[in-house]
Design an enzyme around this catalytic site. Structure first.
Site, short mmCIF file in Angstrom:
data_model
loop_
_atom_site.label_atom_id
_atom_site.label_comp_id
_atom_site.label_asym_id
_atom_site.label_seq_id
_atom_site.Cartn_x
_atom_site.Cartn_y
_atom_site.Cartn_z
CG ASP A 1 -0.32 -0.52 2.49
OD1 ASP A 1 0.92 -0.56 2.55
OD2 ASP A 1 -1.05 -0.87 3.43
CG ASN B 1 -8.74 -0.90 11.84
OD1 ASN B 1 -7.79 -1.59 11.44
ND2 ASN B 1 -9.21 0.12 11.16
CG HIS C 1 -5.75 -1.95 8.66
ND1 HIS C 1 -5.80 -0.60 8.98
CD2 HIS C 1 -4.45 -2.30 8.85
CE1 HIS C 1 -4.59 -0.18 9.32
NE2 HIS C 1 -3.75 -1.19 9.25
CD GLU D 1 -8.55 1.34 7.57
OE1 GLU D 1 -8.45 0.36 8.34
OE2 GLU D 1 -7.99 2.42 7.78
C1 F6R Z 1 1.23 -1.42 5.94
C2 F6R Z 1 0.19 -2.40 6.20
C3 F6R Z 1 -0.63 -2.30 7.44
C4 F6R Z 1 0.21 -2.55 8.69
C5 F6R Z 1 -0.64 -2.38 9.93
C6 F6R Z 1 0.15 -2.57 11.20
O1 F6R Z 1 1.84 -1.71 4.71
O2 F6R Z 1 0.00 -3.25 5.42
O3 F6R Z 1 -1.66 -3.24 7.38
O4 F6R Z 1 0.75 -3.83 8.64
O5 F6R Z 1 -1.20 -1.11 9.95
O6 F6R Z 1 1.09 -1.56 11.32
P1 F6R Z 1 2.23 -1.62 12.41
O7 F6R Z 1 3.05 -2.80 12.08
O8 F6R Z 1 3.01 -0.34 12.25
O9 F6R Z 1 1.54 -1.75 13.72
#
Ligand code: F6R
Length: 261
Positions: free
Chosen positions: A67, A136, A138, A143
């Site tokens: 992303d 949450n 995702h 989301e």
């Molecule tokens: C980012 C992504 C998100 C993160 C998630 C957890 O490329 O794919 O799904 O893996 O937001 O983020 P952290 O690891 O920073 O807690």
């Protein structure tokens, strides 16, 4: 889902690295799917250590990030293009042109997103998708209530995600409102998925994803349908699992009889 509970973040990195390397083995041009964020940092550090020690070679691999923010200056230190360069491309010794990140500053972001999805297909799909989970639920930036069949597309970030990611910016107002993310359908097409989960702050999401019902309100739960998904989590992230003992027992038996399954 294969659930592996280990002591700490460093161990998560080591065990997940074994899984990633196993999934890429024997491919002429291995394709790795890349998550950003803090969760996979110990994994990337371990892969980098092994590459520098000559135990693995990523120079012939291809990478596709999950992303990117929409509208962020690509030169911003927190653009995912830059984060991936810093944490993956350089440490793993990959040429920058072999690692793609969705283009959040394209004139037509949706068209670029569709081309990105097609580019993944054109190389035969992702061999191993690295994943983290949002508080949450995702994955990527899918989301809650993202369609399970979704492909790479523009999405709106939830207030929760913007709040969670504000730590990387000067204030929440600087966190973009939109992103471009591989879809749940795109992620589910990966040949193998390795999710890393670290810390108590993720314990509720981990339990809901692993043990809860498959639900659009918990996007990561779709991984229960993935044919080859491993979840590696530390004790803190596993602290709300009701079936932790069962997972530990299964992991021990699997290791003891690794020739069987
Ligand atoms: C980012 C992504 C998100 C993160 C998630 C957890 O490329 O794919 O799904 O893996 O937001 O983020 P952290 O690891 O920073 O807690």
């Amino acid at each position: 889902m294969e659930i592996i509970i280990v002591a700490n973040e460093e161990e998560v990195g080591r065990v997940a690295a074994d899984k990633v390397i196993e999934g890429l083995a024997g491919k002429a041009t291995p394709v790795i799917g890349l998550a950003t964020g803090s969760s996979p940092l110990s994994l990337y550090a371990e892969l980098s250590r092994r590459a520098k020690a000559g135990e693995v070679d990523f120079t012939h691999a291809l990478g596709f990030a999950l992303d990117e923010y929409v509208g962020i200056d690509p030169a911003h230190p927190e653009s995912y293009r830059n984060v991936i360069n810093r944490t993956v491309t350089e440490p793993l010794g990959m040429a920058p042109e072999r690692v793609r990140v969705p283009d959040g500053s394209a004139e037509d972001v949706q068209a670029a997103a569709e081309e990105y999805d097609a580019a993944i297909d054109a190389v035969g799909g992702v061999d191993v998708q690295v994943l983290g989970i949002g508080s949450n639920g995702h994955i990527g930036f899918n989301e809650p209530f993202s369609p399970f069949s979704s492909r790479t597309r523009v999405e709106i970030l939830t207030p929760q995600t913007r709040e969670d990611n504000a730590r990387f910016f000067n204030s929440i107002d600087e966190v973009p409102t939109h992103c471009v993310t591989q879809g749940l359908g795109t992620i589910m097409d990966s040949h193998a998925a390795v999710m890393v989960i670290i810390g108590e702050g993720k314990a509720d999401a981990a339990a809901a994803m692993i043990e809860g019902p498959v639900s659009a309100s918990m996007p990561a739960s779709v991984l229960q349908f993935h044919p080859n998904c491993t979840v590696v989590l530390d004790e803190a992230a596993a602290s709300k699992l009701k079936h932790a003992d069962l997972f530990r027992t299964r992991a021990a038996i699997r290791e003891q009889y690794s020739h069987l399954a």
